[in-house]
Structures are given as C-alpha cells and as structure tokens.
Design a protein around this motif. Structure first.
Motif, PDB file in Angstrom:
ATOM      1  N   ALA A 125       0.837  -1.210   0.000  1.00  0.00           N
ATOM      2  CA  ALA A 125       0.000   0.000   0.000  1.00  0.00           C
ATOM      3  C   ALA A 125       0.866   1.252   0.000  1.00  0.00           C
ATOM      4  O   ALA A 125       0.577   2.233  -0.688  1.00  0.00           O
ATOM      5  CB  ALA A 125      -0.919  -0.018   1.210  1.00  0.00           C
ATOM      6  N   GLN A 126       1.979   1.237   0.785  1.00  0.00           N
ATOM      7  CA  GLN A 126       2.886   2.389   0.797  1.00  0.00           C
ATOM      8  C   GLN A 126       3.527   2.592  -0.571  1.00  0.00           C
ATOM      9  O   GLN A 126       3.668   3.716  -1.044  1.00  0.00           O
ATOM     10  CB  GLN A 126       3.970   2.175   1.858  1.00  0.00           C
ATOM     11  N   MET A 127       3.903   1.492  -1.207  1.00  0.00           N
ATOM     12  CA  MET A 127       4.512   1.589  -2.530  1.00  0.00           C
ATOM     13  C   MET A 127       3.496   2.110  -3.546  1.00  0.00           C
ATOM     14  O   MET A 127       3.836   2.930  -4.422  1.00  0.00           O
ATOM     15  CB  MET A 127       5.036   0.206  -2.962  1.00  0.00           C
ATOM     16  N   ALA A 128       2.253   1.645  -3.465  1.00  0.00           N
ATOM     17  CA  ALA A 128       1.211   2.125  -4.389  1.00  0.00           C
ATOM     18  C   ALA A 128       0.941   3.595  -4.187  1.00  0.00           C
ATOM     19  O   ALA A 128       0.697   4.336  -5.157  1.00  0.00           O
ATOM     20  CB  ALA A 128      -0.061   1.304  -4.176  1.00  0.00           C
ATOM     21  N   LYS A 129       0.962   4.035  -2.924  1.00  0.00           N
ATOM     22  CA  LYS A 129       0.732   5.455  -2.642  1.00  0.00           C
ATOM     23  C   LYS A 129       1.808   6.300  -3.307  1.00  0.00           C
ATOM     24  O   LYS A 129       1.522   7.337  -3.914  1.00  0.00           O
ATOM     25  CB  LYS A 129       0.712   5.667  -1.137  1.00  0.00           C
ATOM     26  N   LYS A 130       3.097   5.852  -3.187  1.00  0.00           N
ATOM     27  CA  LYS A 130       4.202   6.619  -3.778  1.00  0.00           C
ATOM     28  C   LYS A 130       4.164   6.552  -5.300  1.00  0.00           C
ATOM     29  O   LYS A 130       4.642   7.455  -5.981  1.00  0.00           O
ATOM     30  CB  LYS A 130       5.530   6.095  -3.244  1.00  0.00           C
ATOM     31  N   GLU A 131       3.629   5.455  -5.835  1.00  0.00           N
ATOM     32  CA  GLU A 131       3.513   5.339  -7.290  1.00  0.00           C
ATOM     33  C   GLU A 131       2.350   6.180  -7.833  1.00  0.00           C
ATOM     34  O   GLU A 131       2.247   6.381  -9.044  1.00  0.00           O
ATOM     35  CB  GLU A 131       3.288   3.868  -7.674  1.00  0.00           C
ATOM     36  N   GLY A 132       1.490   6.664  -6.926  1.00  0.00           N
ATOM     37  CA  GLY A 132       0.337   7.456  -7.382  1.00  0.00           C
ATOM     38  C   GLY A 132      -0.796   6.604  -7.913  1.00  0.00           C
ATOM     39  O   GLY A 132      -1.563   7.051  -8.783  1.00  0.00           O
ATOM     40  N   VAL A 133      -0.921   5.350  -7.413  1.00  0.00           N
ATOM     41  CA  VAL A 133      -1.991   4.450  -7.855  1.00  0.00           C
ATOM     42  C   VAL A 133      -3.322   4.939  -7.288  1.00  0.00           C
ATOM     43  O   VAL A 133      -3.461   5.139  -6.073  1.00  0.00           O
ATOM     44  CB  VAL A 133      -1.704   3.007  -7.394  1.00  0.00           C
ATOM     45  N   THR A 134      -4.299   5.124  -8.164  1.00  0.00           N
ATOM     46  CA  THR A 134      -5.613   5.607  -7.729  1.00  0.00           C
ATOM     47  C   THR A 134      -6.369   4.500  -6.976  1.00  0.00           C
ATOM     48  O   THR A 134      -6.429   3.363  -7.431  1.00  0.00           O
ATOM     49  CB  THR A 134      -6.452   6.059  -8.938  1.00  0.00           C
ATOM     50  N   GLY A 135      -6.934   4.853  -5.814  1.00  0.00           N
ATOM     51  CA  GLY A 135      -7.729   3.917  -5.042  1.00  0.00           C
ATOM     52  C   GLY A 135      -6.916   2.879  -4.294  1.00  0.00           C
ATOM     53  O   GLY A 135      -7.452   1.823  -3.936  1.00  0.00           O
ATOM     54  N   TRP A 136      -5.633   3.146  -4.072  1.00  0.00           N
ATOM     55  CA  TRP A 136      -4.753   2.158  -3.420  1.00  0.00           C
ATOM     56  C   TRP A 136      -5.248   1.774  -2.027  1.00  0.00           C
ATOM     57  O   TRP A 136      -5.061   0.644  -1.573  1.00  0.00           O
ATOM     58  CB  TRP A 136      -3.336   2.710  -3.336  1.00  0.00           C
ATOM     59  N   HIS A 137      -5.899   2.764  -1.276  1.00  0.00           N
ATOM     60  CA  HIS A 137      -6.276   2.522   0.109  1.00  0.00           C
ATOM     61  C   HIS A 137      -7.374   1.461   0.236  1.00  0.00           C
ATOM     62  O   HIS A 137      -7.543   0.871   1.303  1.00  0.00           O
ATOM     63  CB  HIS A 137      -6.741   3.834   0.757  1.00  0.00           C
ATOM     64  N   SER A 138      -8.131   1.201  -0.853  1.00  0.00           N
ATOM     65  CA  SER A 138      -9.223   0.220  -0.771  1.00  0.00           C
ATOM     66  C   SER A 138      -8.902  -1.096  -1.480  1.00  0.00           C
ATOM     67  O   SER A 138      -9.732  -1.994  -1.543  1.00  0.00           O
ATOM     68  CB  SER A 138     -10.501   0.817  -1.371  1.00  0.00           C
ATOM     69  N   MET A 139      -7.659  -1.205  -2.014  1.00  0.00           N
ATOM     70  CA  MET A 139      -7.280  -2.406  -2.758  1.00  0.00           C
ATOM     71  C   MET A 139      -6.825  -3.529  -1.826  1.00  0.00           C
ATOM     72  O   MET A 139      -6.266  -3.277  -0.750  1.00  0.00           O
ATOM     73  CB  MET A 139      -6.147  -2.089  -3.749  1.00  0.00           C
ATOM     74  N   ARG A 140      -7.073  -4.777  -2.283  1.00  0.00           N
ATOM     75  CA  ARG A 140      -6.541  -5.918  -1.583  1.00  0.00           C
ATOM     76  C   ARG A 140      -5.124  -6.220  -2.116  1.00  0.00           C
ATOM     77  O   ARG A 140      -4.640  -5.589  -3.044  1.00  0.00           O
ATOM     78  CB  ARG A 140      -7.457  -7.116  -1.767  1.00  0.00           C
ATOM     79  N   LYS A 141      -4.468  -7.219  -1.509  1.00  0.00           N
ATOM     80  CA  LYS A 141      -3.061  -7.486  -1.834  1.00  0.00           C
ATOM     81  C   LYS A 141      -2.864  -7.814  -3.304  1.00  0.00           C
ATOM     82  O   LYS A 141      -1.963  -7.256  -3.964  1.00  0.00           O
ATOM     83  CB  LYS A 141      -2.530  -8.640  -0.974  1.00  0.00           C
TER      84      LYS A 141
END
Length: 365
Positions: free
Chosen positions: A15-31
C-alpha cells in the motif's frame, strides 16, 4: 519489479509503494490488486526509464524495492566481509605495496644448519595478479605454497615437500633431513588437479654433515650475528660460489659486502706504517666431534666414557683433538647386554705453521 517479487512484501508495504507510485484507489485495494497495479506501474516506469521510488518496509527505508538490512543482518554481513578480506590477505603473498619496492620477484634459500633451511622472498603485487589471471577458475581454491625440491647427484630434482604458507610474512623455516643433501625452492600457488603457478625459484644449497654445527651452535641467533657462517654454509666461500640473490640479500640487509675477508675487509685504508703496526697474534686449536645413532635404550661409550643418548638414539660428543695420531673406540651395547658392537676411529692431526705473509700496503695506494 515482478509480481513474484511483490508477493514477498506485506499488504501494508504494498500500500505504501502504491501510494508513492500514485496508484488511484490504493487505500481500498486488496493485496492481489495492489500487486497487479504495482506491476503495471513498474512496466510503465521501465518504458519511461524512471527509477523506482524509495519506500518504507516494516519501518525500514528501502530503495529500488530492496529492504535495508536489520542490525543483526548488518552485523552478519560485516563479519562475512571481514572474513573475505582476511582470506584475501592470507592468499596475498606480495611483500611490497609499491612496485618500486622491489624490481623483481626472488626467493633465497639459506642454510641454518644440517637440518634447517630458511627461505626468504620478495614478490610484487602485480605478480600475484598475474597468478590470479593464469589460474582462472582454479584461483578460488589456490593456496600459497613453498615447494621444496631435493637435488639429486645427476643434477635432476625431485619434489621433497609442499608447505602451505600465508600472506603477511616474507620468510619461512623449513626442516629437512638426510644431511648432507642439496635443495632448491619454488614459491607460487598450488591449485586443483596438481596445478602449480611458480612465481620465483631459488638457487640450490647444500646442507652440511651433521654434528659440528649442532655441537657448536645449539641455538639460532640473528642473521646479522651469523651472516658469515650462513653465507659460508650456503656456498659463499666454495669454488662454485653462492647464488647472487643470496649475496645481494645479505648485503642489502646488513649494509656491507659479503665475501672473503681479503676481498671485503682490506683496502687502501687498511695499511699502516710498519713501525706503528701491531704484531699479528694467531693461534689455532681443534676439537673432534663424534656423532652417531643406535637404539634409544642402548649403552654407548667413547674411549670407555659413557655417552648420553637423545630420545631418538642419536648422540654427539665433543673432545679435544691432539696433534698426533690416535685410535678412538666407540662401543654400543644392547640393553640386555647380550649383543655388543664396536667401531674404531683412526684419526690423525698434523698441524703445520707456514711462514707469515706480509703485504706491501703501498701497492694498493
């Protein structure tokens, strides 16, 4: 970064990596969703040639997706690095940090007594690197080796002994047997399948007959104190002479010339006025050294006097050698007294004093 690599991370790390990558909706994604999104982002970044962002994994800063080591891992890595450095030092037998310290590789054998040799060497760092290249894949298992050869009567050589040495030293003592014998040495690296890369070779030296040197000098002294004796035993005063390497080495270390006294100690300044010159006093005497071997528990006498045996049954006796002919009986008796053997030595000393020779010192001026 592949999906397989991403699966080794926790969901929180992803999730931290997705946040830094700018992935939209990362906070609600599963693994699995995070893994799929990060893999796609990695492919896009690869096409653009961008560097991956640094992230925090379990509270540890990471770069390029690789976690930093824990304190325990860093200590283990430090110990491994230290061990590798130590192994490299043990394998490095170069004796100078700078190429200018020595202009060539050389190894010198010196005779210490009937049963001991001393090898001294100088090796350039570049020579060790050449050995590494020449041995190739065998270098990993190669060992620094001092190889001793025995020189036979016909001039050929046979391998006498391989001695594993290590870096950080420039000399080694070697015990040898069967005196008198001739030996030479090679210094290099031995690898698998009996491979041997030779860095340098010594000239041959001859060990003396045992007995006299053992009796006169039971303990070694510094080379500086016994340089002339070592030089003589290594062939310095013989008709064939010694190796130039040995002579150069002793002269470098002792800062004086080596050779016969008439060549090294007398010169233009040695002469003095005849009326001021002190008369030369000179006296010579001699001792006889008798040595041998028998059973360790036998009883030995020399001229009727009992002799103390060493634990291996060898013995050496010093006695005065008078200026005449004499017969010396040496008797060995078995421990039970049943068997006895006698050897008779017939010895003659004939001392002559020649007329003194007086050099004209003015001839050398």
């Amino acid at each position: 970064m592949t999906a397989a690599t991403l699966r080794t991370y926790t969901c929180k790390d992803l999730a931290q990596m997705a946040k830094k990558e700018g992935v939209t909706g990362w906070h609600s994604m599963r693994k699995e969703e995070l893994i799929d999104a990060l893999a796609k982002a990695a492919r896009r970044r690869k096409r653009r040639g961008d560097s991956p962002p640094s992230v925090e994994q379990n509270g540890k800063s990471t770069s390029n997706g690789t976690p930093r080591l824990t304190p325990a891992q860093r200590r283990a890595k430090s110990r491994i690095d230290a061990l590798r450095t130590r192994l490299s030092q043990l394998k490095n037998i170069s004796t100078s940090e700078e190429e200018s310290a020595t202009d060539k590789d050389r190894i010198v054998l010196m005779v210490r007594d009937a049963y001991w040799l001393q090898a001294l060497w100088e090796v350039k760092p570049s020579s060790v690197e050449r050995a590494r290249t020449a041995l190739g894949h065998n270098w990993h298992g190669a060992k620094p080796t001092l190889r001793i050869y025995k020189v036979l009567e016909d001039g050929s050589s046979t391998l006498y002994r391989d001695i594993a040495i290590h870096g950080g030293v420039n000399h080694w003592y070697v015990d040898v047997g069967e005196p008198p014998s001739q030996f030479r040495a090679e210094l290099g690296y031995s690898g698998a399948n009996d491979t041997f890369y030779c860095l340098c070779r010594s000239s041959k030296v001859a060990t003396p007959t045992p007995g006299s040197t053992d009796a006169v000098n039971g303990n070694w002294s510094d080379v500086a104190e016994n340089a002339d004796r070592i030089f003589a035993m290594s062939g310095g005063y013989s008709a064939q002479g010694t190796s130039m390497e040995l002579q150069q080495l002793l002269e470098e270390r002792l800062q004086r010339r080596m050779g016969r006294p008439t060549e090294t100690r007398f010169g233009n300044g040695a002469g003095a006025q005849a009326e001021d010159r002190e008369e030369l006093s000179f006296a010579v005497d001699a001792e006889l050294v008798i040595y041998g071997a028998t059973n360790p528990h036998a009883h030995v006498t020399v001229e009727g006097e009992p002799v103390t045996l060493r634990p291996d049954g060898t013995f050496a006796v010093r006695m005065h050698l008078p200026d005449r002919r004499q017969v010396v009986p040496v008797v060995a008796s078995a421990p039970d007294g049943v068997e006895q053997k006698t050897i008779i030595l017939g010895i003659e000393r004939n001392t002559k004093e020649l007329e003194p020779l007086v050099r004209d010192s003015m001839r050398s001026l």
